[in-house]
Design a protein around this motif. Structure first.
Motif, short mmCIF file in Angstrom:
data_model
loop_
_atom_site.label_atom_id
_atom_site.label_comp_id
_atom_site.label_asym_id
_atom_site.label_seq_id
_atom_site.Cartn_x
_atom_site.Cartn_y
_atom_site.Cartn_z
N GLY A 37 25.08 -3.52 -27.87
CA GLY A 37 25.50 -3.91 -26.74
C GLY A 37 26.64 -3.01 -26.02
N LEU A 38 26.77 -1.97 -26.63
CA LEU A 38 27.57 -0.49 -26.03
C LEU A 38 26.54 -0.07 -25.08
N TRP A 39 25.31 -0.16 -25.13
CA TRP A 39 24.15 0.68 -24.59
C TRP A 39 23.93 -0.13 -23.01
N ALA A 40 23.75 0.78 -22.07
CA ALA A 40 23.36 0.21 -20.77
C ALA A 40 21.97 -0.28 -20.89
N GLU A 41 21.33 -0.92 -20.01
CA GLU A 41 20.01 -1.45 -20.14
C GLU A 41 18.89 -0.55 -20.17
N ASP A 42 19.35 0.61 -19.46
CA ASP A 42 18.28 1.71 -19.38
C ASP A 42 18.75 3.00 -20.15
N GLY A 43 19.49 2.65 -21.21
CA GLY A 43 20.01 4.02 -22.06
C GLY A 43 18.94 4.46 -22.66
N LEU A 44 19.16 5.89 -22.88
CA LEU A 44 18.06 6.63 -23.47
C LEU A 44 18.73 7.33 -24.78
N PHE A 45 18.03 7.31 -25.90
CA PHE A 45 18.26 7.74 -27.03
C PHE A 45 17.14 8.78 -27.70
N GLU A 46 17.89 10.02 -27.69
CA GLU A 46 16.91 11.06 -27.94
C GLU A 46 17.41 11.78 -29.41
N ILE A 58 13.86 7.28 -27.22
CA ILE A 58 13.78 5.75 -27.22
C ILE A 58 14.47 5.33 -25.72
N GLU A 59 13.71 4.74 -25.05
CA GLU A 59 14.39 4.40 -23.84
C GLU A 59 14.45 2.90 -23.59
N GLY A 60 15.64 2.46 -23.19
CA GLY A 60 15.98 0.83 -22.96
C GLY A 60 16.72 0.50 -24.29
N ARG A 61 17.73 -0.51 -23.77
CA ARG A 61 18.54 -0.99 -24.82
C ARG A 61 17.67 -2.04 -25.79
N GLU A 62 16.59 -2.51 -25.19
CA GLU A 62 16.03 -3.13 -26.35
C GLU A 62 14.99 -2.46 -27.41
N ALA A 63 14.72 -1.44 -27.03
CA ALA A 63 13.92 -0.65 -27.66
C ALA A 63 14.96 0.36 -28.87
N VAL A 64 16.23 0.38 -28.40
CA VAL A 64 17.38 0.86 -29.17
C VAL A 64 17.74 -0.14 -30.11
N ALA A 65 17.65 -1.27 -29.75
CA ALA A 65 17.84 -2.53 -30.52
C ALA A 65 16.88 -2.43 -31.77
N ASP A 66 15.49 -2.43 -31.31
CA ASP A 66 14.41 -2.46 -32.27
C ASP A 66 14.59 -1.28 -33.23
#
Length: 156
Positions: A37-46, A58-66
């Protein structure tokens, strides 16, 4: 939880450093929904040092959640005994040095991981998180079972 985690009031999430400290509390508490929930909708995790078969982006909050959903089934963080947050010239970006201690769930073995992260926060949300961790310390329960191609890991 280590005393370094208590430096900021639980309700203070107005700066990148405060938001990051809060994110660590959520990880230790295994509140993965709260962390995502702390992530922006289009957040990028590298993961610049991702091993073969593991995602580098990993691109996007939903992908980070997965990606993060099953983390507590692999790693049980008990403490963060070292945390240093460095501010940068960009007020939205911090550089974090930290160490986590806990257990590898599958084996019950202790772990002691060190990380460096570069984190950007805009409008109270994580927009980019570059995690520089050592993949050689990855628990076997988290290692990819088959090599995967990762086109997103190519250089820009």
């Amino acid at each position: 939880m280590g005393s370094l985690m208590r430096e900021t009031d639980e309700t203070d999430r107005t700066t990148p450093a405060a938001l990051y400290r809060h994110s660590l509390r959520l990880l230790v508490e295994k509140d993965m929904d709260g962390w995502v929930g702390l992530w922006a909708e289009d957040g990028l995790f590298e993961f610049p040092f991702a091993p073969p078969g593991a995602p580098a982006r990993i691109e996007g909050r939903e992908a980070v959640a997965d990606y993060i959903r099953d983390y507590p089934q692999h790693i049980d963080i008990h403490d963060i005994p070292y945390l240093e947050i460095h501010e940068t010239r960009d007020p939205e970006t911090i550089v974090v040095e930290m160490r986590t201690e806990g257990l590898i769930v599958a084996t019950g073995e202790p772990f002691d991981f060190s990380y460096i992260a570069v984190v950007t926060v805009r409008h109270g949300r994580i927009t980019r998180y570059r995690d520089y961790w050592n993949p050689q310390k990855m628990p076997a329960s988290m290692k990819p079972t088959a090599p995967a191609t990762n086109p997103a890991s190519s250089t820009d």
